[in-house]
Design a protein around this motif. Structure first.
Motif, mmCIF file in Angstrom:
data_model
loop_
_atom_site.group_PDB
_atom_site.id
_atom_site.type_symbol
_atom_site.label_atom_id
_atom_site.label_comp_id
_atom_site.label_asym_id
_atom_site.label_seq_id
_atom_site.Cartn_x
_atom_site.Cartn_y
_atom_site.Cartn_z
ATOM 1 N N ALA A 261 0.811 -1.210 0.000
ATOM 2 C CA ALA A 261 0.000 0.000 0.000
ATOM 3 C C ALA A 261 0.845 1.261 0.000
ATOM 4 O O ALA A 261 0.369 2.331 -0.401
ATOM 5 C CB ALA A 261 -0.935 -0.012 1.202
ATOM 6 N N LEU A 264 1.054 3.671 -2.990
ATOM 7 C CA LEU A 264 -0.100 4.472 -3.377
ATOM 8 C C LEU A 264 0.007 5.873 -2.781
ATOM 9 O O LEU A 264 0.593 6.055 -1.714
ATOM 10 C CB LEU A 264 -1.389 3.806 -2.886
ATOM 11 N N LEU A 269 -5.345 7.361 0.358
ATOM 12 C CA LEU A 269 -5.317 5.992 0.878
ATOM 13 C C LEU A 269 -5.884 5.942 2.285
ATOM 14 O O LEU A 269 -5.587 6.791 3.123
ATOM 15 C CB LEU A 269 -3.873 5.486 0.886
ATOM 16 N N PHE A 296 -10.157 -1.092 3.688
ATOM 17 C CA PHE A 296 -9.371 -0.396 2.665
ATOM 18 C C PHE A 296 -10.302 0.479 1.845
ATOM 19 O O PHE A 296 -11.332 0.010 1.343
ATOM 20 C CB PHE A 296 -8.673 -1.407 1.747
ATOM 21 N N HIS A 298 -10.595 3.782 -1.157
ATOM 22 C CA HIS A 298 -9.935 4.598 -2.173
ATOM 23 C C HIS A 298 -10.984 5.086 -3.159
ATOM 24 O O HIS A 298 -12.058 4.488 -3.296
ATOM 25 C CB HIS A 298 -8.855 3.794 -2.913
ATOM 26 N N VAL A 303 -7.552 1.071 -8.262
ATOM 27 C CA VAL A 303 -6.760 0.828 -7.050
ATOM 28 C C VAL A 303 -7.444 -0.206 -6.167
ATOM 29 O O VAL A 303 -6.793 -1.077 -5.588
ATOM 30 C CB VAL A 303 -6.539 2.149 -6.288
#
Length: 413
Positions: A261, A264, A269, A296, A298, A303
């Protein structure tokens, strides 16, 4: 873009009336620490509904409900066209604040109060929606009311869901409908637009010293549960090289995901390892099984898809990976966004641009009608907490922007 009536109505928004009614709503389920516990369809929430319904009737509005106990407070237009709708929710977290959701409902009611005071009529009806169980703290999942409104077939799947005391949603809904037996039922009808006003619940606006934001959309999300399998053994007698330590394995997987991660952009994020369960969870025993969750988020679907691939990469015979929730990013309606910017400019309110990292009812309404949101700042970014606070001047400016936007939209053919 503007016909002028919206700016006129904004002048009738009363900061004092707005704050007084927010304080009145906060009395239903008030806690000694200044917070609120008003769970969906609880006694406290039903009492708050009764207060809102009385307020609506005093303004000459019609009040409707539906099978999922959403409330719709409708101010008639000159023509019976699909309405322009605002609103949010009044249920809270068990130790929540006074603004989350509540601000959007009370600001919507303030717009109706200002319309009545100004004697302004609109071409289309304007409605304030009170969506049931947005928080999901009593019944899971959250945003039940708005999701079932958009897709009524979902309601059947929710009815047997239980709260912590074993009460089903079906039982709670029946009790609500018995409390308000005279409310007519509303079908899932078209809406011309839905505009939700909300506190940001994060620190970005305050850090930017901006009083208002036009929200472009809502981040997509993935929730995963990862189970790492090992073998329990004595912590003092088992050599390090001979261990099958589930906790060490889990830590390795977390580090692997964090490293992936890290490539990114950090500004968009959101990665959270939220819940951990360790078995047998004893100080002198090697962990045989460890389960943890990931949240998670985004804005980019590509992504999110990349993250899904990463999760499959960590899967193995001793690492079980399960996706427990998935939702794609939501982009709000460009024409509504333009209308929001135009209203803020006409009212001379400095306006930022944000993407929401939190879920809101607008996430579901976006698939039903043109949808957008306004945000106002949250002090220190705190929400779901009795310390939740927004400067009254910002609450006032947000209500003015909403009033202008709703009126302009409601006068479009």
């Amino acid at each position: 873009m503007l016909n002028g009536v919206g700016v006129q109505l904004a002048g009738f928004i009363s900061q004092q009336r707005l704050m007084d009614n927010l304080a009145q709503l906060a009395c239903f389920g008030a806690l000694e620490n200044g917070g609120v516990n008003r769970q969906a369809l609880s006694n406290e929430e039903l009492d708050a509904r009764a207060w809102l319904i009385d307020w609506a009737y005093n303004l000459g509005c019609e009040v409707m409900t539906d099978g999922c106990a959403n409330l719709f407070i409708r101010r008639a237009g000159r023509e019976d066209l699909p309405p322009v709708v605002t609103g949010s929710h009044i249920d809270t977290q068990p130790c929540g604040g006074n603004l989350d959701g509540c601000y959007g409902v009370i600001a919507g009611m303030e717009c109706l109060s200002a319309l009545a005071q100004a004697g302004i009529s609109t071409l289309r009806p304007i409605e304030v929606a009170v969506w049931m169980n947005e928080e999901g703290s009593r019944f899971s999942p959250g945003a039940m009311g708005s999701s079932a409104f958009v897709q009524p077939s979902r309601l059947d799947g929710y009815l047997n869901n239980q709260d912590a005391q074993g009460v089903t949603l079906a039982q709670a809904l029946a009790r609500c409908h018995q409390r308000f037996p005279l409310l007519p039922r509303r079908a899932t009808l078209p809406m011309a637009a839905f505009v939700e006003l909300h506190i940001e619940q994060g620190p970005v606006l305050e850090q930017a010293n901006q009083p208002l934001a036009v929200v472009q959309g809502i981040q997509g999300v993935r929730w995963y549960q990862v189970t790492c399998l090992g073998q329990s053994a004595h912590a003092g007698t088992t050599p390090m090289a001979d261990r099958l330590d589930a906790m060490s394995l889990a830590r390795q997987k977390v580090q692997q995901l964090e490293q992936l991660a890290a490539i990114l952009p950090a500004d968009q994020l959101r990665l959270t390892f939220g819940r951990w369960e360790v078995e047998p969870n004893a100080i002198n025993t090697i962990a045989g099984r460890v389960t943890f969750t990931l949240d998670f988020r985004h804005v980019d679907p590509a992504v999110l898809a990349q993250f899904d691939e990463w999760m499959q990469q960590i899967s193995a015979s001793n690492v079980l990976v399960e996706c427990v929730f998935s939702h794609q990013p939501v982009a709000f309606n460009p024409e509504l966004l333009a209308q929001q910017y135009a209203c803020a400019q006409a009212l001379q309110i400095d306006t930022a641009t944000l993407t929401s990292g939190a879920f809101h009812d607008a996430m579901h309404l976006a698939s039903h009608c043109p949808t957008s949101m306004f945000f106002v700042p949250s002090h220190n970014g705190i929400s779901h907490n009795p310390a939740e606070y927004t400067d009254p001047q910002y609450l006032y400016l947000g209500a003015k922007a909403l009033a202008c936007c709703l009126t302009e939209l409601a006068n479009h053919p």
